[in-house]
Design an enzyme around this catalytic site. Sequence first.
Site, PDB file in Angstrom:
ATOM      1  N   GLY A 277     -28.591   1.227  94.882  1.00 41.76           N
ATOM      2  CA  GLY A 277     -28.714   0.109  93.955  1.00 41.76           C
ATOM      3  C   GLY A 277     -27.857  -1.084  94.326  1.00 41.76           C
ATOM      4  O   GLY A 277     -27.790  -1.496  95.486  1.00 41.76           O
ATOM      5  N   CYS A 278     -27.181  -1.638  93.332  1.00 44.40           N
ATOM      6  CA  CYS A 278     -26.404  -2.862  93.515  1.00 44.40           C
ATOM      7  C   CYS A 278     -25.253  -2.706  94.502  1.00 44.40           C
ATOM      8  O   CYS A 278     -24.779  -3.695  95.060  1.00 44.40           O
ATOM      9  CB  CYS A 278     -25.857  -3.326  92.167  1.00 44.40           C
ATOM     10  SG  CYS A 278     -27.136  -3.789  90.975  1.00 44.40           S
ATOM     11  N   ALA A 279     -24.793  -1.490  94.717  1.00 45.12           N
ATOM     12  CA  ALA A 279     -23.681  -1.270  95.638  1.00 45.12           C
ATOM     13  C   ALA A 279     -24.109  -1.261  97.090  1.00 45.12           C
ATOM     14  O   ALA A 279     -23.264  -1.326  97.993  1.00 45.12           O
ATOM     15  CB  ALA A 279     -22.984   0.059  95.309  1.00 45.12           C
ATOM     16  N   ALA A 280     -25.413  -1.195  97.358  1.00 47.72           N
ATOM     17  CA  ALA A 280     -25.882  -0.904  98.712  1.00 47.72           C
ATOM     18  C   ALA A 280     -25.543  -1.975  99.739  1.00 47.72           C
ATOM     19  O   ALA A 280     -25.342  -1.667 100.913  1.00 47.72           O
ATOM     20  CB  ALA A 280     -27.390  -0.656  98.698  1.00 47.72           C
TER      21      ALA A 280
ATOM     22  N   LEU B 179     -20.587  -2.807  92.740  1.00 46.30           N
ATOM     23  CA  LEU B 179     -20.650  -1.608  91.903  1.00 46.30           C
ATOM     24  C   LEU B 179     -22.094  -1.156  91.806  1.00 46.30           C
ATOM     25  O   LEU B 179     -23.016  -1.973  91.822  1.00 46.30           O
ATOM     26  CB  LEU B 179     -20.115  -1.917  90.505  1.00 46.30           C
ATOM     27  CG  LEU B 179     -18.757  -2.608  90.436  1.00 46.30           C
ATOM     28  CD1 LEU B 179     -18.444  -3.014  89.000  1.00 46.30           C
ATOM     29  CD2 LEU B 179     -17.667  -1.719  90.988  1.00 46.30           C
TER      30      LEU B 179
END
Length: 353
Positions: A134-137, A340
Site C-alpha cells: 500500500g502507501c508504504a511501498a 506508513l
Amino acid sequence: MRVGAVQTVLPEHHYDQREITEAVVEATAADRRVVERFHSATRVRGRYLALPIEKYANLDGFTTANGVYAETALALAERAARGALEASGVDASQVDQLVFCSSTGVATPSLDASLAQRLGLRDDVKRVPIFGLGCAAGAVGLSRLYDYLRAWPDQVAVLVCVELCSLTAQRDDGSLANLVASGLFGDGAAAAVAVGGDRETESGLPVRWGPQVVATRSKLYPGTQRLMGWDVGEHGFRIVLAADLVDHVEATLAGDVTAFLGEHGLSPGEVTSWVCHPGGPKVIETIAEAFALGNGELDLTWESLRRVGNLSSVSVLNVLQETIERRRPPEGEPGLLMALGPGFSAELLLLRW
C-alpha cells in the site's frame, strides 16, 4: 546508493474534487452532506483518474476493473520508467534490477515482466514484484533497492510504483471508510533510478542527482492488521481504514523515528529535509506536531495532497521528486523519507544530500 532521477506521471483525466463528490453521491446513494463533509476534510482539490468519470459505472465487477487496471497501469508504468531513465542518463540496457510495487490490481505474469520487455531491459534483469504494501511501498521499494545495491555496488536498479485507486471504488458501500477513501485517493505512477556506490564514483553522476540513502528501518506493529488494508473478495478490493489509525501514529511514530535517527548520531531537530508520504491531513498534522515542523518542512507533502490526492505508493516518490527539483537542501545535509502502510507498518530512510 544514490537516488537519481524520479519521474511521476498521471492519467489524462483530471477532475475537481466537487465533480468527484457529485459522482460518489450518485453512485453510492449516500447522504450528500456526509459525502461533502468527508471530501472537504481531505483538503484535496482535484485528482487524476484512470478513466473518464462517466466510465466507472461500466465497471460491473472485479474482472472488468482488473482488466482496466492491467492495461492502464502498464502504460503509466512505462511512461514513468522511460522518463526516469532519460532524465538520469541511464540506458535501459544498464538496468540490473527492477522492483515493481502496486496494491490496486493483480496480474500473473506480474506487470513488470511486460514492462521490462517494453523498456528494452536485458533478459537477465532481476525482477522483484511486490504487492500489498500500500502507501508504504514507495519507501519500501527504495529500501529494497538500497539492500540490493549494497550487495552489488557497481550496478543500477529501478523502482516503479503504480496505483489506480479509483478502480477499487465500491459503488454499493456507504461505509465511512469508503466515503473517506473516495475523497482522498487518486491514480498515478512514479519511477526512480538508483546506482550503487561504486557506480556512482566511476560514472561522475550529474550534480542534480538526488540524495544518497545512508540507512533504512522497517517497523511492523503487531496486532494492527485492521488499521489499514483491503478486504478482498468477489467484489474486488474493499477499503479497510480504521478511525483510530491516527491515534496509533501519534503513539508510536515519534519514538521510532527518534530511535532510528539516534543510532546515526542525529536528532529530529537536526534533520533539515522531510520527505513524507501525504497520507491525509490528520496524519500530516500529527507528524508536524510530533517533530515540531512548523517552518515549511512539509509544504511539498501538503501540496502533493492538495494537487493530486493520496496516490498510495506513488505519493512519497512524488514528494521526493519535487524535493529534488524544487527544494533541494544544501550538500551534506541529512534528510528523512518516511511512509506508513498496511501491516500496520512504517518505513524510514535516512538520506544525505
